[in-house]
Design an enzyme around this catalytic site. Structure first.
Site, PDB file in Angstrom:
ATOM      1  CD  GLU A  81      -3.215  -4.334   9.761  1.00  0.00           C
ATOM      2  OE1 GLU A  81      -2.809  -5.242   9.045  1.00  0.00           O
ATOM      3  OE2 GLU A  81      -2.909  -3.147   9.600  1.00  0.00           O
ATOM      4  CB  THR A  99      -0.911   0.009   1.261  1.00  0.00           C
ATOM      5  OG1 THR A  99      -1.607  -1.235   1.294  1.00  0.00           O
ATOM      6  CG2 THR A  99      -1.885   1.154   1.258  1.00  0.00           C
ATOM      7  CB  VAL A 100       3.190   2.696   2.492  1.00  0.00           C
ATOM      8  CG1 VAL A 100       3.844   4.053   2.668  1.00  0.00           C
ATOM      9  CG2 VAL A 100       2.102   2.493   3.533  1.00  0.00           C
ATOM     10  N   GLY A 146     -11.098  -1.653   4.282  1.00  0.00           N
ATOM     11  CA  GLY A 146      -9.629  -1.725   4.293  1.00  0.00           C
ATOM     12  C   GLY A 146      -8.983  -0.910   5.402  1.00  0.00           C
ATOM     13  NE  ARG A 153       5.696 -11.084   1.827  1.00  0.00           N
ATOM     14  CZ  ARG A 153       4.607 -10.812   2.507  1.00  0.00           C
ATOM     15  NH1 ARG A 153       4.448 -11.303   3.713  1.00  0.00           N
ATOM     16  NH2 ARG A 153       3.642 -10.051   2.005  1.00  0.00           N
ATOM     17  CE  LYS A 199       1.538   1.159  12.276  1.00  0.00           C
ATOM     18  NZ  LYS A 199       0.675   1.784  11.322  1.00  0.00           N
ATOM     19  CB  ILE A 251      -0.826  14.272  11.650  1.00  0.00           C
ATOM     20  CG1 ILE A 251      -2.300  14.021  11.308  1.00  0.00           C
ATOM     21  CG2 ILE A 251      -0.680  15.429  12.619  1.00  0.00           C
ATOM     22  CD1 ILE A 251      -3.166  13.680  12.519  1.00  0.00           C
ATOM     23  CE  LYS A 266      -0.305   4.334  14.140  1.00  0.00           C
ATOM     24  NZ  LYS A 266      -1.724   4.319  13.759  1.00  0.00           N
ATOM     25  CG  ASP A 303      -1.382   0.699  15.006  1.00  0.00           C
ATOM     26  OD1 ASP A 303      -0.390   0.416  14.318  1.00  0.00           O
ATOM     27  OD2 ASP A 303      -2.006   1.783  14.891  1.00  0.00           O
TER      28      ASP A 303
HETATM   29  N1  LIG Z   1      -0.904   1.094   5.184  1.00  0.00           N
HETATM   30  C1  LIG Z   1      -0.909   2.186   5.928  1.00  0.00           C
HETATM   31  O1  LIG Z   1      -1.831   3.005   5.856  1.00  0.00           O
HETATM   32  C2  LIG Z   1       0.247   2.487   6.858  1.00  0.00           C
HETATM   33  C3  LIG Z   1       0.212   3.667   7.634  1.00  0.00           C
HETATM   34  C4  LIG Z   1       1.307   3.973   8.469  1.00  0.00           C
HETATM   35  C5  LIG Z   1       2.362   3.082   8.538  1.00  0.00           C
HETATM   36  N2  LIG Z   1       2.322   1.920   7.802  1.00  0.00           N
HETATM   37  C6  LIG Z   1       3.463   1.015   7.916  1.00  0.00           C
HETATM   38  O2  LIG Z   1       4.108   0.942   6.642  1.00  0.00           O
HETATM   39  C7  LIG Z   1       4.658  -0.360   6.453  1.00  0.00           C
HETATM   40  C8  LIG Z   1       4.114  -0.942   5.150  1.00  0.00           C
HETATM   41  O3  LIG Z   1       2.709  -1.074   5.258  1.00  0.00           O
HETATM   42  P1  LIG Z   1       1.806  -1.465   3.985  1.00  0.00           P
HETATM   43  O4  LIG Z   1       0.407  -1.220   4.410  1.00  0.00           O
HETATM   44  O5  LIG Z   1       2.330  -0.832   2.769  1.00  0.00           O
HETATM   45  O6  LIG Z   1       2.063  -3.053   3.915  1.00  0.00           O
HETATM   46  P2  LIG Z   1       1.556  -4.068   2.772  1.00  0.00           P
HETATM   47  O7  LIG Z   1       0.583  -3.430   1.859  1.00  0.00           O
HETATM   48  O8  LIG Z   1       1.158  -5.320   3.469  1.00  0.00           O
HETATM   49  O9  LIG Z   1       2.876  -4.353   1.927  1.00  0.00           O
HETATM   50  C9  LIG Z   1       3.971  -4.964   2.518  1.00  0.00           C
HETATM   51  C10 LIG Z   1       5.124  -5.041   1.523  1.00  0.00           C
HETATM   52  O10 LIG Z   1       6.239  -5.577   2.247  1.00  0.00           O
HETATM   53  C11 LIG Z   1       6.855  -6.597   1.464  1.00  0.00           C
HETATM   54  N3  LIG Z   1       7.514  -7.519   2.397  1.00  0.00           N
HETATM   55  C12 LIG Z   1       6.992  -8.165   3.464  1.00  0.00           C
HETATM   56  N4  LIG Z   1       7.959  -8.885   4.087  1.00  0.00           N
HETATM   57  C13 LIG Z   1       9.107  -8.645   3.408  1.00  0.00           C
HETATM   58  C14 LIG Z   1      10.452  -9.094   3.573  1.00  0.00           C
HETATM   59  N5  LIG Z   1      10.801  -9.900   4.574  1.00  0.00           N
HETATM   60  N6  LIG Z   1      11.392  -8.635   2.696  1.00  0.00           N
HETATM   61  C15 LIG Z   1      11.055  -7.811   1.661  1.00  0.00           C
HETATM   62  N7  LIG Z   1       9.779  -7.353   1.458  1.00  0.00           N
HETATM   63  C16 LIG Z   1       8.827  -7.780   2.332  1.00  0.00           C
HETATM   64  C17 LIG Z   1       5.705  -7.228   0.705  1.00  0.00           C
HETATM   65  O11 LIG Z   1       6.226  -7.896  -0.430  1.00  0.00           O
HETATM   66  P3  LIG Z   1       5.253  -8.613  -1.511  1.00  0.00           P
HETATM   67  O12 LIG Z   1       4.650  -7.484  -2.294  1.00  0.00           O
HETATM   68  O13 LIG Z   1       6.189  -9.468  -2.319  1.00  0.00           O
HETATM   69  O14 LIG Z   1       4.245  -9.405  -0.715  1.00  0.00           O
HETATM   70  C18 LIG Z   1       4.878  -5.981   0.331  1.00  0.00           C
HETATM   71  O15 LIG Z   1       5.362  -5.381  -0.837  1.00  0.00           O
HETATM   72  C19 LIG Z   1       4.302  -1.147   7.710  1.00  0.00           C
HETATM   73  O16 LIG Z   1       5.340  -1.062   8.642  1.00  0.00           O
HETATM   74  C20 LIG Z   1       3.085  -0.401   8.265  1.00  0.00           C
HETATM   75  O17 LIG Z   1       2.929  -0.567   9.663  1.00  0.00           O
HETATM   76  C21 LIG Z   1       1.302   1.619   6.974  1.00  0.00           C
END
Ligand SMILES: NC(=O)c1ccc[n+]([C@@H]2O[C@H](COP(=O)([O-])OP(=O)(O)OC[C@H]3O[C@@H](n4cnc5c(N)ncnc54)[C@H](OP(=O)(O)O)[C@@H]3O)[C@@H](O)[C@H]2O)c1
Length: 412
Positions: free
Chosen positions: A178, A10-11, A175, A35, A93, A124, A193, A189
């Site tokens: 989780e 997502t990010v 969405g 991954r 986080k 923010i 933070k 969570d």
């Molecule tokens: N989503 C939000 O709104 C949000 C807000 C604030 C902070 N965050 C933080 O930002 C981070 C990413 O969140 P997200 O929502 O983008 O997660 P996500 O959509 O689940 O995507 C996770 C990504 O990480 C990759 N990945 C997982 N394990 C890995 C490993 N061991 N080595 C290499 N790549 C790996 C996955 O690869 P594949 O694509 O191959 O599966 C995927 O591309 C997290 O720490 C989350 O807490 C997210």
């Protein structure tokens, strides 16, 4: 600036697109580590790798942006990158809350930046504000709604009269929550933070396992009606304040909030933080706490500050008087209990409301903060703090004009 990006979810994907559309930043993503290498991606295939060394051992890459969902792998990646002289920007986080003191020492030792604005409250700009703007203004208190999923559920319960289960299902469908929602609804969570923000607000090192916190899983319609009758709503409130004893009170616990309070204005998946400071008085920051673009926007802002060598200085660690936690204070709490359970009266030093009619049973009054962890562990009790819940020991003692002493119960 040449980046190596970890994660294209997502990010990560949003960040890639933001960088593509902002060429004036002069930032290039050289490699993206994920991954699985067989997933369909929205960027050229040759950009991707599953071998982290292609980023970590590439001398052309000066900055690692870590946006993966696996906190343990993220810790190994971030540590290795810092130890090999690369700047790091991360949004993780859970990883940060677990390892912050070690990572701060490490990035200082290696003279690189470790930035993580996106890890708390998404879009923010709260961390940089606490670091810079509130550097020399005494922070009386800071409170926030820092988890969008739980806030979405609470808002739906109040405004759309949904049950907890229905609201959670809708949050998952949209969405916001989780697939395994326990990280959100049990408060983990928000606690992660809050540990990060406590470092920047008061210079305090606190591991989540040492923070008093709980989630919203036991809030139900009875609590919602109790609040509505009084012109309140319920929010999962992360709170910290300076105590007269020179230390800081901090916790994450559901709380009743007046409808006129800024946090009542924070609805659905939004986040908000209210600071009360000596010079500026009340200030309120509000925005999207999650989602691809808002979070990637905060990551990009960190990346852009690296162009002028920005780094957090953690000045409050050295200069704030309030840089350790204390549980020597009281809170005003409402504790609901089922008729099958013992009334929680033994937790209270004073009670001002008690309803025991079999339908909805609760006690309202004053509890010493040292008893909160045990009270919150008792799963048959639902604890919601009152508006302006924190009362200092000095204030409670002053109420007892005869002895000046209060008896805090000792519980086994
Ligand atoms: N989503 C939000 O709104 C949000 C807000 C604030 C902070 N965050 C933080 O930002 C981070 C990413 O969140 P997200 O929502 O983008 O997660 P996500 O959509 O689940 O995507 C996770 C990504 O990480 C990759 N990945 C997982 N394990 C890995 C490993 N061991 N080595 C290499 N790549 C790996 C996955 O690869 P594949 O694509 O191959 O599966 C995927 O591309 C997290 O720490 C989350 O807490 C997210």
């Amino acid at each position: 600036m040449t980046l190596g990006l970890f994660g294209y979810g997502t990010v990560g994907e949003s960040l890639y697109k933001l960088i593509e559309t902002t060429p004036e930043l002069g930032v290039t993503i050289k490699k993206v580590c994920v991954r699985y290498n067989d997933k369909k991606r929205s960027a050229p295939k040759e950009l991707f790798t599953v071998n982290r060394d292609e980023i970590l051992k590439d001398p052309d890459i000066d900055t690692v942006v870590e946006l993966i969902s696996d906190a343990d792998a993220a810790y190994t990646i971030v540590k290795f990158a810092i130890e090999h002289g690369k700047h790091v920007v991360t949004a993780n986080k859970k990883m940060l809350a677990a390892h912050l003191p070690e990572l701060i020492a490490l990035h200082k030792q290696h003279n690189v930046s470790l930035l993580y604005e996106a890890s708390a409250c998404g879009s923010i700009p709260i961390i940089r504000n606490l670091e810079e703007y509130y550097d020399n203004d005494k922070l009386y208190s800071i409170k926030g709604v820092v988890n969008g999923s739980t806030n979405y559920i609470l808002t739906s319960m109040f405004e759309e009269q949904k049950s907890f289960k229905e609201a959670l299902a809708k949050a998952q469908e949209l969405g916001f929550a989780e697939a395994d929602p326990s990280l959100d609804i049990e408060g983990h969570d928000a606690a992660n933070k809050w540990c990060i923000l406590l470092k920047h607000a008061y210079g305090i090192d606190v591991h989540p396992s040492n923070l008093t916190y709980t989630g919203i899983e036991s809030i139900d319609e009875a609590d919602a009606s109790y609040a509505t009758e009084r012109g309140w709503v319920i929010r999962l409130v992360a709170y910290a304040c300076a105590l007269p004893n020179g230390k800081t009170a901090a916790f994450v616990i559901p709380a009743f909030v007046h409808k006129t309070d800024q946090l009542a204005f924070v609805r659905h998946e939004y986040n908000g933080v209210v600071m009360d400071t000596k010079f500026s008085s009340i200030q309120f920051l509000y925005g999207k706490g999650a989602g691809g673009n808002p979070t990637a926007g905060a990551v990009l802002s960190d990346i852009s500050t690296l162009r002028y060598h920005y780094t957090y200085e953690y000045r409050k660690q050295h200069f704030s008087e309030q840089n350790s936690l204390s549980d020597d204070y009281f809170v005003q709490a409402y504790v609901r209990y089922p008729s099958s359970a013992e009334a929680p009266t033994h937790y209270f030093v004073a009670m001002n409301e008690w309803q025991n009619n079999g339908d909805t049973n609760f006690v309202k009054g004053t509890v010493h903060a040292s008893l909160l962890p045990k009270l919150l562990q008792e799963k048959h009790y639902t604890v919601v703090l009152l508006p302006n819940a924190v009362v200092s020991s000095e204030d409670v003692k002053a109420l007892d004009k005869v002895s000046g002493k209060i008896h805090v119960p000792t519980l086994n």
